[in-house]
Design an enzyme around this catalytic site. Structure first.
Site, mmCIF file in Angstrom:
data_model
loop_
_atom_site.group_PDB
_atom_site.id
_atom_site.type_symbol
_atom_site.label_atom_id
_atom_site.label_comp_id
_atom_site.label_asym_id
_atom_site.label_seq_id
_atom_site.Cartn_x
_atom_site.Cartn_y
_atom_site.Cartn_z
ATOM 1 N N SER A 7 42.756 19.659 38.699
ATOM 2 C CA SER A 7 41.636 18.750 38.438
ATOM 3 C C SER A 7 41.705 18.255 37.003
ATOM 4 C CB SER A 7 40.296 19.442 38.684
ATOM 5 O OG SER A 7 39.260 18.569 38.267
ATOM 6 N N HIS A 32 43.986 15.974 41.153
ATOM 7 C CA HIS A 32 42.630 15.806 41.672
ATOM 8 C C HIS A 32 41.801 15.041 40.634
ATOM 9 C CE1 HIS A 32 39.194 17.090 44.190
ATOM 10 N NE2 HIS A 32 38.535 17.260 43.056
ATOM 11 N N ASP A 34 38.124 13.551 39.758
ATOM 12 C CA ASP A 34 36.690 13.634 40.068
ATOM 13 C C ASP A 34 35.958 12.413 39.559
ATOM 14 O OD1 ASP A 34 36.360 16.233 41.305
ATOM 15 O OD2 ASP A 34 36.983 17.057 39.378
ATOM 16 N N HIS A 65 38.241 12.363 44.463
ATOM 17 C CA HIS A 65 37.024 12.976 44.993
ATOM 18 C C HIS A 65 35.823 12.191 44.473
ATOM 19 C CE1 HIS A 65 34.326 16.882 44.684
ATOM 20 N NE2 HIS A 65 33.846 16.012 45.561
ATOM 21 N N MET A 67 32.185 11.665 43.887
ATOM 22 C CA MET A 67 30.860 12.302 43.848
ATOM 23 C C MET A 67 29.874 11.217 43.457
ATOM 24 S SD MET A 67 31.858 15.897 42.072
ATOM 25 C CE MET A 67 33.455 15.297 41.560
ATOM 26 N N MET A 138 33.357 22.468 49.033
ATOM 27 C CA MET A 138 33.002 22.788 47.641
ATOM 28 C C MET A 138 32.683 24.277 47.531
ATOM 29 S SD MET A 138 33.362 19.994 45.982
ATOM 30 C CE MET A 138 32.918 20.731 44.410
ATOM 31 N N ASP A 176 37.464 23.450 46.248
ATOM 32 C CA ASP A 176 37.265 22.887 44.907
ATOM 33 C C ASP A 176 36.119 23.604 44.208
ATOM 34 O OD1 ASP A 176 37.103 21.227 42.684
ATOM 35 O OD2 ASP A 176 36.382 19.477 43.787
#
Ligand code: DX5
Ligand code: ZN
Length: 216
Positions: A7, A32, A34, A65, A67, A138, A176
């Site tokens: 990440s 990854h 975010d 990912h 969010m 998650m 994650d």
């Protein structure tokens, strides 16, 4: 065999390109990314421009990912920016729009993913399992790196692997949050094959050994 997805939330932003080149040299195949909007989660991070810039400096798999609320408004731009996997939260929109967004992602040649927050049960994503390439569980409340791994998510992880085996056995199952060499083992035992690690990977004194060990 598992896949590590480091990440980049925990990467060195001031020396980012060098850090990504080093991450590849350390053996990582995925990254990854975010994306946070300060609304779906109480934090902000990167936007399209960042993903686009990353696409220019790395050929690693970009595991993005989202969010963010109402991902249907933004998914197309992240596809165009160069995401390989684009994962949306089931909690972020109506079932109708979630389905449409996953279809839209696929129509751009990008692999769609669906993610559940800790309080969301496995059943909430049952209807989407046949149409995704990645399911993300998650193991912390989304929003921040460096939080404690929630071991009580393991029954849900195991259940999702069983559900996927029935309808979509090729689909990746990713975890994650709070993943390190110890908690990563537990995740693999419960069916995960893609492991996101931010602080544990970027904070490791020997990242190549970390990658080799967690991917065993
Ligand atoms: C949290 C993010 C994670 C985060 C993981 O909301 O989705 O990807 O970077 O960080 P660690 O591995 O430090 O828990
Ligand atoms: Zn993430």
């Amino acid at each position: 065999m598992a896949i590590l997805s480091p990440s980049i939330l925990s990467a060195d932003y001031m020396h980012f390109a060098e850090d990504m080149a080093q991450t590849k040299a350390d053996g990582a195949k995925w990254l990854h990314v975010d994306i946070m909007d300060g609304h779906f989660v109480p934090n902000m991070s990167f936007g399209y421009a960042w993903v686009k810039a990353m696409r220019k400096i790395t050929d690693l798999v970009l595991d993005v990912h989202l969010m963010i609320d109402t991902p249907i408004k933004y998914a197309e731009e992240f596809c165009k920016a160069g995401a390989d996997y684009l994962t949306i939260h089931v909690e972020a929109d109506t079932p109708e729009n979630i389905q449409k967004t996953l279809e839209q992602i696929r129509s751009h040649g990008v692999k769609p993913g669906i993610v559940v927050k800790p309080k969301t049960p496995a059943e909430a994503i049952a209807q989407y399992l046949p149409m995704v390439d990645l399911v993300l569980v998650m193991t912390v409340e989304p929003g921040f790196g460096g939080q404690k791994f929630m071991a009580d998510m393991m029954p849900k992880l195991k259940k999702l692997r069983q559900m996927l085996d029935e309808v979509n056995p090729q689909c990746h199952l990713e975890v994650d949050g709070g993943v390190d060499l110890t908690t990563g083992e537990v995740c693999k035992e419960n069916g995960a094959d893609v492991l996101v690690a931010g602080s544990a990977f970027f904070g490791s004194a020997d990242r190549a050994a970390f990658c080799a060990q967690i991917e065993k």
